[in-house]
Design a protein around this motif. Sequence first.
Motif, PDB file in Angstrom:
ATOM      1  N   ASN A   1     -47.637 -36.376  21.124  1.00  0.00           N
ATOM      2  CA  ASN A   1     -48.894 -36.546  21.842  1.00  0.00           C
ATOM      3  C   ASN A   1     -49.873 -37.243  20.901  1.00  0.00           C
ATOM      4  O   ASN A   1     -50.273 -36.661  19.884  1.00  0.00           O
ATOM      5  CB  ASN A   1     -49.438 -35.179  22.270  1.00  0.00           C
ATOM      6  N   PRO A   2     -50.296 -38.480  21.211  1.00  0.00           N
ATOM      7  CA  PRO A   2     -51.193 -39.192  20.293  1.00  0.00           C
ATOM      8  C   PRO A   2     -52.638 -38.704  20.348  1.00  0.00           C
ATOM      9  O   PRO A   2     -53.449 -39.086  19.502  1.00  0.00           O
ATOM     10  CB  PRO A   2     -51.097 -40.643  20.770  1.00  0.00           C
ATOM     11  N   LEU A   3     -52.968 -37.861  21.326  1.00  0.00           N
ATOM     12  CA  LEU A   3     -54.352 -37.420  21.488  1.00  0.00           C
ATOM     13  C   LEU A   3     -54.660 -36.138  20.736  1.00  0.00           C
ATOM     14  O   LEU A   3     -55.783 -35.952  20.258  1.00  0.00           O
ATOM     15  CB  LEU A   3     -54.659 -37.222  22.978  1.00  0.00           C
ATOM     16  N   MET A   4     -53.687 -35.233  20.643  1.00  0.00           N
ATOM     17  CA  MET A   4     -53.895 -33.998  19.895  1.00  0.00           C
ATOM     18  C   MET A   4     -52.549 -33.409  19.499  1.00  0.00           C
ATOM     19  O   MET A   4     -51.548 -33.604  20.192  1.00  0.00           O
ATOM     20  CB  MET A   4     -54.720 -32.992  20.685  1.00  0.00           C
ATOM     21  N   ASP A   5     -52.537 -32.687  18.377  1.00  0.00           N
ATOM     22  CA  ASP A   5     -51.281 -32.174  17.841  1.00  0.00           C
ATOM     23  C   ASP A   5     -50.777 -30.925  18.538  1.00  0.00           C
ATOM     24  O   ASP A   5     -49.576 -30.704  18.658  1.00  0.00           O
ATOM     25  CB  ASP A   5     -51.427 -31.893  16.338  1.00  0.00           C
ATOM     26  N   ASP A   6     -51.693 -30.080  18.992  1.00  0.00           N
ATOM     27  CA  ASP A   6     -51.279 -28.822  19.601  1.00  0.00           C
ATOM     28  C   ASP A   6     -52.284 -28.460  20.686  1.00  0.00           C
ATOM     29  O   ASP A   6     -53.380 -27.969  20.401  1.00  0.00           O
ATOM     30  CB  ASP A   6     -51.205 -27.712  18.545  1.00  0.00           C
ATOM     31  N   ILE A   7     -51.930 -28.699  21.915  1.00  0.00           N
ATOM     32  CA  ILE A   7     -52.840 -28.477  23.046  1.00  0.00           C
ATOM     33  C   ILE A   7     -53.292 -27.024  23.115  1.00  0.00           C
ATOM     34  O   ILE A   7     -54.460 -26.731  23.368  1.00  0.00           O
ATOM     35  CB  ILE A   7     -52.154 -28.876  24.369  1.00  0.00           C
ATOM     36  N   THR A   8     -52.386 -26.101  22.856  1.00  0.00           N
ATOM     37  CA  THR A   8     -52.717 -24.687  23.014  1.00  0.00           C
ATOM     38  C   THR A   8     -53.676 -24.190  21.948  1.00  0.00           C
ATOM     39  O   THR A   8     -54.380 -23.199  22.152  1.00  0.00           O
ATOM     40  CB  THR A   8     -51.446 -23.822  22.977  1.00  0.00           C
ATOM     41  N   ARG A   9     -53.741 -24.860  20.808  1.00  0.00           N
ATOM     42  CA  ARG A   9     -54.624 -24.417  19.719  1.00  0.00           C
ATOM     43  C   ARG A   9     -55.920 -25.217  19.673  1.00  0.00           C
ATOM     44  O   ARG A   9     -57.006 -24.662  19.510  1.00  0.00           O
ATOM     45  CB  ARG A   9     -53.916 -24.537  18.368  1.00  0.00           C
ATOM     46  N   GLU A  10     -55.815 -26.538  19.830  1.00  0.00           N
ATOM     47  CA  GLU A  10     -56.973 -27.398  19.589  1.00  0.00           C
ATOM     48  C   GLU A  10     -58.010 -27.336  20.685  1.00  0.00           C
ATOM     49  O   GLU A  10     -59.187 -27.599  20.459  1.00  0.00           O
ATOM     50  CB  GLU A  10     -56.515 -28.847  19.390  1.00  0.00           C
ATOM     51  N   THR A  11     -57.599 -27.023  21.921  1.00  0.00           N
ATOM     52  CA  THR A  11     -58.562 -27.010  23.017  1.00  0.00           C
ATOM     53  C   THR A  11     -59.310 -25.694  23.119  1.00  0.00           C
ATOM     54  O   THR A  11     -60.386 -25.631  23.697  1.00  0.00           O
ATOM     55  CB  THR A  11     -57.859 -27.274  24.359  1.00  0.00           C
ATOM     56  N   GLY A  12     -58.718 -24.621  22.598  1.00  0.00           N
ATOM     57  CA  GLY A  12     -59.342 -23.319  22.735  1.00  0.00           C
ATOM     58  C   GLY A  12     -59.372 -22.837  24.174  1.00  0.00           C
ATOM     59  O   GLY A  12     -60.180 -21.985  24.546  1.00  0.00           O
ATOM     60  N   ASP A  13     -58.493 -23.399  25.001  1.00  0.00           N
ATOM     61  CA  ASP A  13     -58.462 -23.049  26.421  1.00  0.00           C
ATOM     62  C   ASP A  13     -57.834 -21.672  26.608  1.00  0.00           C
ATOM     63  O   ASP A  13     -56.642 -21.475  26.388  1.00  0.00           O
ATOM     64  CB  ASP A  13     -57.639 -24.111  27.169  1.00  0.00           C
ATOM     65  N   GLN A  14     -58.634 -20.715  27.025  1.00  0.00           N
ATOM     66  CA  GLN A  14     -58.164 -19.346  27.198  1.00  0.00           C
ATOM     67  C   GLN A  14     -57.550 -19.113  28.582  1.00  0.00           C
ATOM     68  O   GLN A  14     -57.064 -18.029  28.883  1.00  0.00           O
ATOM     69  CB  GLN A  14     -59.331 -18.368  26.997  1.00  0.00           C
ATOM     70  N   THR A  15     -57.598 -20.149  29.453  1.00  0.00           N
ATOM     71  CA  THR A  15     -57.094 -19.976  30.812  1.00  0.00           C
ATOM     72  C   THR A  15     -55.586 -20.210  30.901  1.00  0.00           C
ATOM     73  O   THR A  15     -54.975 -19.895  31.918  1.00  0.00           O
ATOM     74  CB  THR A  15     -57.801 -20.948  31.777  1.00  0.00           C
ATOM     75  N   MET A  16     -55.001 -20.773  29.856  1.00  0.00           N
ATOM     76  CA  MET A  16     -53.573 -21.054  29.901  1.00  0.00           C
ATOM     77  C   MET A  16     -52.773 -19.771  29.686  1.00  0.00           C
ATOM     78  O   MET A  16     -52.973 -19.060  28.699  1.00  0.00           O
ATOM     79  CB  MET A  16     -53.199 -22.119  28.865  1.00  0.00           C
ATOM     80  N   ASP A  17     -51.903 -19.487  30.605  1.00  0.00           N
ATOM     81  CA  ASP A  17     -51.094 -18.281  30.588  1.00  0.00           C
ATOM     82  C   ASP A  17     -50.007 -18.403  29.531  1.00  0.00           C
ATOM     83  O   ASP A  17     -49.260 -19.383  29.503  1.00  0.00           O
ATOM     84  CB  ASP A  17     -50.476 -18.090  31.975  1.00  0.00           C
ATOM     85  N   LYS A  18     -49.902 -17.399  28.645  1.00  0.00           N
ATOM     86  CA  LYS A  18     -48.902 -17.449  27.585  1.00  0.00           C
ATOM     87  C   LYS A  18     -47.495 -17.531  28.153  1.00  0.00           C
ATOM     88  O   LYS A  18     -46.625 -18.215  27.602  1.00  0.00           O
ATOM     89  CB  LYS A  18     -49.031 -16.231  26.670  1.00  0.00           C
ATOM     90  N   GLN A  19     -47.250 -16.860  29.265  1.00  0.00           N
ATOM     91  CA  GLN A  19     -45.919 -16.909  29.868  1.00  0.00           C
ATOM     92  C   GLN A  19     -45.590 -18.330  30.330  1.00  0.00           C
ATOM     93  O   GLN A  19     -44.465 -18.803  30.154  1.00  0.00           O
ATOM     94  CB  GLN A  19     -45.838 -15.946  31.049  1.00  0.00           C
ATOM     95  N   VAL A  20     -46.579 -19.018  30.911  1.00  0.00           N
ATOM     96  CA  VAL A  20     -46.361 -20.397  31.354  1.00  0.00           C
ATOM     97  C   VAL A  20     -46.061 -21.288  30.153  1.00  0.00           C
ATOM     98  O   VAL A  20     -45.156 -22.131  30.187  1.00  0.00           O
ATOM     99  CB  VAL A  20     -47.595 -20.928  32.117  1.00  0.00           C
ATOM    100  N   ILE A  21     -46.793 -21.089  29.067  1.00  0.00           N
ATOM    101  CA  ILE A  21     -46.566 -21.875  27.853  1.00  0.00           C
ATOM    102  C   ILE A  21     -45.170 -21.630  27.320  1.00  0.00           C
ATOM    103  O   ILE A  21     -44.432 -22.569  26.980  1.00  0.00           O
ATOM    104  CB  ILE A  21     -47.624 -21.528  26.789  1.00  0.00           C
ATOM    105  N   ASP A  22     -44.773 -20.361  27.266  1.00  0.00           N
ATOM    106  CA  ASP A  22     -43.456 -20.017  26.726  1.00  0.00           C
ATOM    107  C   ASP A  22     -42.329 -20.548  27.613  1.00  0.00           C
ATOM    108  O   ASP A  22     -41.261 -20.922  27.111  1.00  0.00           O
ATOM    109  CB  ASP A  22     -43.321 -18.502  26.583  1.00  0.00           C
ATOM    110  N   GLU A  23     -42.566 -20.580  28.927  1.00  0.00           N
ATOM    111  CA  GLU A  23     -41.525 -21.009  29.850  1.00  0.00           C
ATOM    112  C   GLU A  23     -41.442 -22.533  30.003  1.00  0.00           C
ATOM    113  O   GLU A  23     -40.484 -23.041  30.594  1.00  0.00           O
ATOM    114  CB  GLU A  23     -41.762 -20.376  31.230  1.00  0.00           C
TER     115      GLU A  23
END
Length: 374
Positions: A97-119
């Motif tokens: 991803n040329p825009l950011m290295d880690d979407i789950t960390r850099e955005t600070g988005d708390q709405t993303m479900d960990k289960q969805v990320i893991d799956e």
Amino acid sequence: NSPSSSEKERSLILEKIGLAFGSGDDCLGILAVTDIPDLDRHRQKLLPLAQSLATLPPSDLEKVIDYKSGFQSGWSHGKEKVEGDKFDTGKGSFYGNPLMDDITRETGDQTMDKQVIDENPAFFAPNVWPTESIPSFESAFKDLGQLVVQVGRLLARPCDAYVKKTCGESYQSDKLSSVINNSRFCKARLLHYFAMDTPANVSDEKRDSSTQDTDFSDWCGWHNDHGSLTGLVPAIFLDPDGNQVPCPDQEAGLYIKSRSGSVVHVSLPPGSLGFQIGETSQIHTGGVLQATPHAVRGVRSSTAGGITRESFAVFMEPEFFADMEIHVTGKTVEDTQRQEAEKHLPKTIRTLRSRWKPGMNFGEFSNATFAAFY
């Protein structure tokens, strides 16, 4: 410019977008943008590194293979099926991803479900870089990728204007611009096409329709891009020592199949970027903009001498939970991909209706597409 000349220029741009991305039988789904500052400098920094990466010792390549992501981050070779059950071993790819290295960390988005990320690790996997082996790789990859996205954002506006002009008030959103400008999900792919071992010789007189398709796809099988908009950087060719050389086979390169079944060899103008419409935009516009099947034919000249091809593509796409609805009032699933156009798809490309249903989000559509090709 006077208002009249500006209006003429705008009309000409929209006309060109219609000829390239529209639903006409002879539209090829590709458009070139020229006169881009710094493009060649960034291109020359990154593309030779594709060969450098592909020829690293296996132990170094192993450090940038992300098995958990399904090879959708870092190095991948021979994992993708794009023609039946045949693995695509003609090229190696590096994804990031040329825009950011880690979407789950850099955005600070708390709405993303960990289960969805893991799956769905193919979407959310962080970047991995060959920093120890090729220190300049990360910056070169990001610089060129971000430049392609910048141009894509500019192109999205007249694309939306073309849909609006075609459909009137029934198209009520600048959907493509919204996706390209706001989505954090962006996948860039640096490609190394390995030298072909044996030139293929197929007589024109003996080709049936199936052979004609496969004859153009030995470096990359026939496929449609499933995102919103793809940016293509013109390829370079390298000899085994890393020296740039002219392409030794004028028939090698990118081929596109129109909706009428014509196969066309496409060469981008020097100093340009190519852009192709993806299936997501085809869905969002109810088929006003349409993706086209494309493939890459390898170098077959007897004088090729180990020549490889290096290129770079940037896939601009919605976020995981983004809608996959038709955004033109009155358009139907049948409008999105006409059955007549389906007849001319290469046999290995699954129809859009077999992978997409209204009510899906982009993540679900992508997973259905990945399942068809991996």
